[in-house]
Design a protein around this motif. Sequence first.
Motif, PDB file in Angstrom:
ATOM      1  N   PRO A 130      -0.856   3.920 -29.469  1.00  0.00           N
ATOM      2  CA  PRO A 130      -1.082   4.493 -28.237  1.00  0.00           C
ATOM      3  C   PRO A 130      -1.616   5.950 -28.430  1.00  0.00           C
ATOM      4  N   ARG A 131      -3.075   5.838 -27.643  1.00  0.00           N
ATOM      5  CA  ARG A 131      -3.387   7.222 -27.445  1.00  0.00           C
ATOM      6  C   ARG A 131      -3.770   7.620 -25.999  1.00  0.00           C
ATOM      7  N   LYS A 132      -3.859   6.541 -25.003  1.00  0.00           N
ATOM      8  CA  LYS A 132      -4.464   6.766 -23.569  1.00  0.00           C
ATOM      9  C   LYS A 132      -3.181   6.208 -22.682  1.00  0.00           C
ATOM     10  N   THR A 133      -2.989   7.348 -21.672  1.00  0.00           N
ATOM     11  CA  THR A 133      -1.941   6.981 -20.566  1.00  0.00           C
ATOM     12  C   THR A 133      -2.826   6.233 -19.413  1.00  0.00           C
ATOM     13  N   LEU A 134      -2.849   4.996 -19.576  1.00  0.00           N
ATOM     14  CA  LEU A 134      -3.551   4.169 -18.386  1.00  0.00           C
ATOM     15  C   LEU A 134      -2.709   3.515 -17.533  1.00  0.00           C
ATOM     16  N   ASP A 135      -1.304   3.114 -18.036  1.00  0.00           N
ATOM     17  CA  ASP A 135      -0.352   2.371 -17.207  1.00  0.00           C
ATOM     18  C   ASP A 135       0.778   3.417 -16.335  1.00  0.00           C
ATOM     19  N   HIS A 136       0.619   3.223 -15.027  1.00  0.00           N
ATOM     20  CA  HIS A 136       1.465   4.181 -14.324  1.00  0.00           C
ATOM     21  C   HIS A 136       2.456   3.392 -13.337  1.00  0.00           C
ATOM     22  N   ILE A 137       3.297   4.110 -12.840  1.00  0.00           N
ATOM     23  CA  ILE A 137       4.057   3.649 -11.693  1.00  0.00           C
ATOM     24  C   ILE A 137       4.243   4.745 -10.478  1.00  0.00           C
ATOM     25  N   PHE A 138       3.798   4.510  -9.530  1.00  0.00           N
ATOM     26  CA  PHE A 138       3.847   5.197  -8.193  1.00  0.00           C
ATOM     27  C   PHE A 138       4.648   4.790  -7.285  1.00  0.00           C
ATOM     28  N   ILE A 139       5.313   5.562  -6.389  1.00  0.00           N
ATOM     29  CA  ILE A 139       6.220   5.468  -5.409  1.00  0.00           C
ATOM     30  C   ILE A 139       5.999   6.233  -4.156  1.00  0.00           C
ATOM     31  N   LYS A 140       6.155   5.720  -3.047  1.00  0.00           N
ATOM     32  CA  LYS A 140       5.996   6.458  -1.785  1.00  0.00           C
ATOM     33  C   LYS A 140       7.172   6.405  -0.958  1.00  0.00           C
ATOM     34  N   GLY A 141       7.479   7.280  -0.148  1.00  0.00           N
ATOM     35  CA  GLY A 141       8.399   7.350   0.949  1.00  0.00           C
ATOM     36  C   GLY A 141       9.678   7.751   0.397  1.00  0.00           C
ATOM     37  N   ALA A 142      10.900   7.258   0.598  1.00  0.00           N
ATOM     38  CA  ALA A 142      12.214   7.741   0.333  1.00  0.00           C
ATOM     39  C   ALA A 142      12.582   7.304  -1.016  1.00  0.00           C
ATOM     40  N   LEU A 143      11.697   6.369  -1.569  1.00  0.00           N
ATOM     41  CA  LEU A 143      11.980   6.145  -2.914  1.00  0.00           C
ATOM     42  C   LEU A 143      12.274   6.885  -3.828  1.00  0.00           C
ATOM     43  N   ASP A 144      13.166   6.936  -4.957  1.00  0.00           N
ATOM     44  CA  ASP A 144      13.139   8.046  -6.019  1.00  0.00           C
ATOM     45  C   ASP A 144      13.491   6.985  -7.314  1.00  0.00           C
ATOM     46  N   GLY A 145      13.141   7.564  -8.457  1.00  0.00           N
ATOM     47  CA  GLY A 145      13.509   7.060  -9.632  1.00  0.00           C
ATOM     48  C   GLY A 145      12.949   7.721 -11.026  1.00  0.00           C
ATOM     49  N   HIS A 146      13.082   7.142 -11.924  1.00  0.00           N
ATOM     50  CA  HIS A 146      12.620   7.555 -13.220  1.00  0.00           C
ATOM     51  C   HIS A 146      12.024   6.275 -13.934  1.00  0.00           C
ATOM     52  N   CYS A 147      11.018   6.787 -14.845  1.00  0.00           N
ATOM     53  CA  CYS A 147      10.216   5.870 -15.617  1.00  0.00           C
ATOM     54  C   CYS A 147      10.389   5.772 -17.146  1.00  0.00           C
ATOM     55  N   CYS A 148      10.219   4.828 -17.846  1.00  0.00           N
ATOM     56  CA  CYS A 148      10.165   4.980 -19.205  1.00  0.00           C
ATOM     57  C   CYS A 148       8.967   4.052 -19.925  1.00  0.00           C
TER      58      CYS A 148
END
Length: 104
Positions: free
Chosen positions: A68-86
């Motif tokens: 892995p060399r590029k960050t191409l995959d993402h998670i976005f949230i909108k509104g009252a949602l909160d969270g963390h990613c791995c």
Amino acid sequence: MANVHLSLGASDQLRQVRHICRLLEAHPQICLCGDFNCPPESAALALLREAGYRRVGSNAPTYPSWRPRKTLDHIFIKGALDGHCCTDHTFTASDHLPVCAELR
């Protein structure tokens, strides 16, 4: 939740993100994730931030999965949602590493 796979070209990505924002604007809380084929600092992802989306996660590279060399995959949230990613570096059945999120 909505999953995307954007084109490789920057101008196509801008068009696609504008369209996605229009389609999802009626949803006050949403998780948008997938292969965006662009880095976090791209113009396409800036459009998402302007539309009220927040990126969840780090800048851990996800492509190619075997080095892995590029960050191409993402998670976005909108509104009252909160969270963390791995990023899961143990699953390499694709040319991209998966990203996951725990939402609250």
